[in-house]
Design an enzyme around this catalytic site. Structure first.
Site, PDB file in Angstrom:
ATOM      1  CG  HIS A   1      -1.649  -1.238   1.473  1.00  0.00           C
ATOM      2  ND1 HIS A   1      -2.884  -1.548   0.952  1.00  0.00           N
ATOM      3  CD2 HIS A   1      -1.269  -2.307   2.202  1.00  0.00           C
ATOM      4  CE1 HIS A   1      -3.236  -2.758   1.367  1.00  0.00           C
ATOM      5  NE2 HIS A   1      -2.270  -3.252   2.119  1.00  0.00           N
TER       6      HIS A   1
ATOM      7  CB  SER B   1      13.084  22.615 -14.992  1.00  0.00           C
ATOM      8  OG  SER B   1      12.337  23.813 -15.002  1.00  0.00           O
TER       9      SER B   1
ATOM     10  CE  LYS C   1      11.423  19.491 -10.883  1.00  0.00           C
ATOM     11  NZ  LYS C   1      10.319  20.163 -11.472  1.00  0.00           N
TER      12      LYS C   1
ATOM     13  CD  GLU D   1       8.203  12.587 -15.495  1.00  0.00           C
ATOM     14  OE1 GLU D   1       7.246  13.353 -15.330  1.00  0.00           O
ATOM     15  OE2 GLU D   1       9.363  12.999 -15.616  1.00  0.00           O
TER      16      GLU D   1
END
Ligand code: ARG
Length: 465
Positions: A163, A284, A290, A297
């Site tokens: 979980h 970024s 970043k 992704e």
């Protein structure tokens, strides 16, 4: 055909007085997609022509002319000079028309006892067979990287989650090998699919077979198929081989997506378990700090594209009466795209896995949080005090509540504090409360202990060669 196509007539144009509209041509033509099967198409034609000559359906001289013309077409394809023409609709008619330009009349005999319906699905089975081999290879390359990383981290302790809540400490090697297992099943699913698809539709002709005395065993063998398909209606209309391939790809991509999701989590500042190399990170344009895991992704997103391609093909097939219908033309763009996407995803994941670095300290610290060794404490009560597990679970729960109230971890409770809950506890209990002891203790077959993981790494290293 040179003269026909120069007049703009279709290969099937005998009974038509007028040309199709431009828009009809656009919706009907598949050459931009199916030109990828040019090599398979030529291989199928070679086998077919050899067989026709062997059976005395065409002359040896015609076959020689056909094979010679096909040689030239192969050269043109390799040189990039083959003229793909949209007005010739698809790869089959493009090759045949070019053959006619090169050798003249004998080209017209090649299509004896054959239809584009058995021709296209022969090409497509050959193409899919090759693509499955490639997909299996790319997964194997990824598995090898995963096993290498696992071998470096047989003893690295990290939190195991259920979980996404801290459950029990596990070793990173064990976690990585879980994916290796999934990928192995993915590869065997592809194997199964490749085995089942490897029957030849060639010689089924349009749908009903042919009156010519062809030898389907010979063409099947020449093309590396196990045997000819036994039912001509099935042969020209079945696409379950492509569905099965796409479903295997979709499952494999889903596994890549789960791993991608872990990379996204692990590389976040909040987890800080792992760092992707510069080659596999992006920056970024506004936030200089970043390091984004874009490839991970995108794998996550692309997995659903592949699942969508599977669903789209199933939708196209599900209401088709036998035998061939033009709906089946769109099977190829879905399948090609799915294989392209999959190989990009597998290669990207292998690249990330080759250069990813793991932060042992952060993983260990995270593993110690969230009372991750509570089960070990309960197991100690069972083993040392012969307590029934249910009672031990209850006592441990009280100890966890006590630590929580005090704002500390389980091993930070004093023995006296523990004995307020269970007086028979001794100092020995602390030996099972470290994350290392916890992971080390789980030596059951398939368990997370470094000894078991090292054995698995060894076996995988051998197996993957
Ligand atoms: N381009 C077609 C396809 O990909 C080839 C078969 C065409 N057959 C036909 N009867 N129109 O399916």
């Amino acid at each position: 055909m040179a003269s026909d196509s120069s007049k703009g007539q279709k290969m099937w144009g005998g009974r038509f007085a007028a040309q199709p509209s431009d828009i009809m041509q656009s919706i009907n033509a598949s050459i931009d997609v199916d030109k990828r099967m040019v090599r398979e198409d030529i291989a199928g034609s070679r086998a077919h022509a050899d067989m026709l000559a062997e059976q005395d359906i065409i002359s040896e001289a015609d076959n020689e002319a056909i094979q010679g013309g096909l040689d030239q077409i192969v050269d043109e394809v390799e040189a990039g000079t083959f003229p793909y023409r949209v007005e010739l609709e698809d790869i089959h008619m493009n090759v045949e028309a070019r053959l006619k330009e090169i050798i003249g009349e004998p080209a017209g005999r090649l299509h004896t006892a054959r239809s584009r319906n058995d021709q296209v699905v022969t090409d497509f089975r050959l193409w899919t067979r090759g693509a499955l081999t490639e997909a299996r290879r790319s997964l194997k390359a990824l598995q090898r990287e995963m096993v290498k990383r696992a071998g470096e981290h047989t003893e690295t302790v990290m939190p195991g989650f259920t979980h996404l809540q801290t459950a029990q400490p596990v070793t990173l090697g064990h976690h990585l090998l879980a994916y290796v297992e999934m990928m192995e099943r993915d590869r065997t699913r592809m194997d199964d699919c490749a085995r089942r698809l490897n029957e030849s539709p060639l010689g089924s002709a349009a749908l009903a077979g042919t009156g010519f005395t062809i030898d389907r065993d010979a063409t099947a063998e020449a093309l590396g198929f196990y045997r000819p398909m036994a039912n001509s209606l099935d042969a020209v209309s079945a696409r379950d081989f492509a569905l099965e391939a796409l479903s295997a790809l979709s499952i494999a991509a889903t596994h890549l997506s789960r791993l991608a999701e872990e990379i996204v989590l692990w590389t976040s500042a909040q987890f800080a378990f792992a760092k992707l190399s510069d080659a596999w990170s992006t920056g970024s344009s506004i936030m200089p700090q970043k390091r984004n895991p874009d490839a991970a992704e995108l794998i996550r997103a692309k997995a659903s594209l592949i699942t969508g391609q599977f669903a789209a093909l199933q939708g196209a097939v599900k209401a088709l009466p036998l035998a061939y219908a033009k709906d089946l033309q769109d099977d190829k763009q879905l399948t090609f795209a799915a294989f392209d996407t999959f190989s990009l995803c597998a290669a990207s994941m292998a690249g990330m896995m080759e250069t990813i670095t793991f932060n042992r300290e952060n993983m260990r610290a995270a593993a110690a949080k969230g009372f991750s060794t509570a089960t070990d404490l309960a197991d100690w009560l069972v083993r040392e005090l012969k307590m029934p597990f249910r009672d031990a679970h209850h006592v441990t729960g009280s100890l966890v509540a006590k630590a929580e109230a005090k704002g500390c971890d389980l091993p930070e409770l004093s023995l006296e504090e523990m004995q307020e809950v269970e007086p028979r506890l001794t100092n020995d209990v602390f030996s099972v409360l470290t994350v290392e002891a916890s992971a080390m203790s789980r030596q059951s077959y398939g368990g997370t202990s470094p000894v078991r993981v090292a054995e698995q790494v060894e076996q995988w290293t051998q197996r993957l060669g």
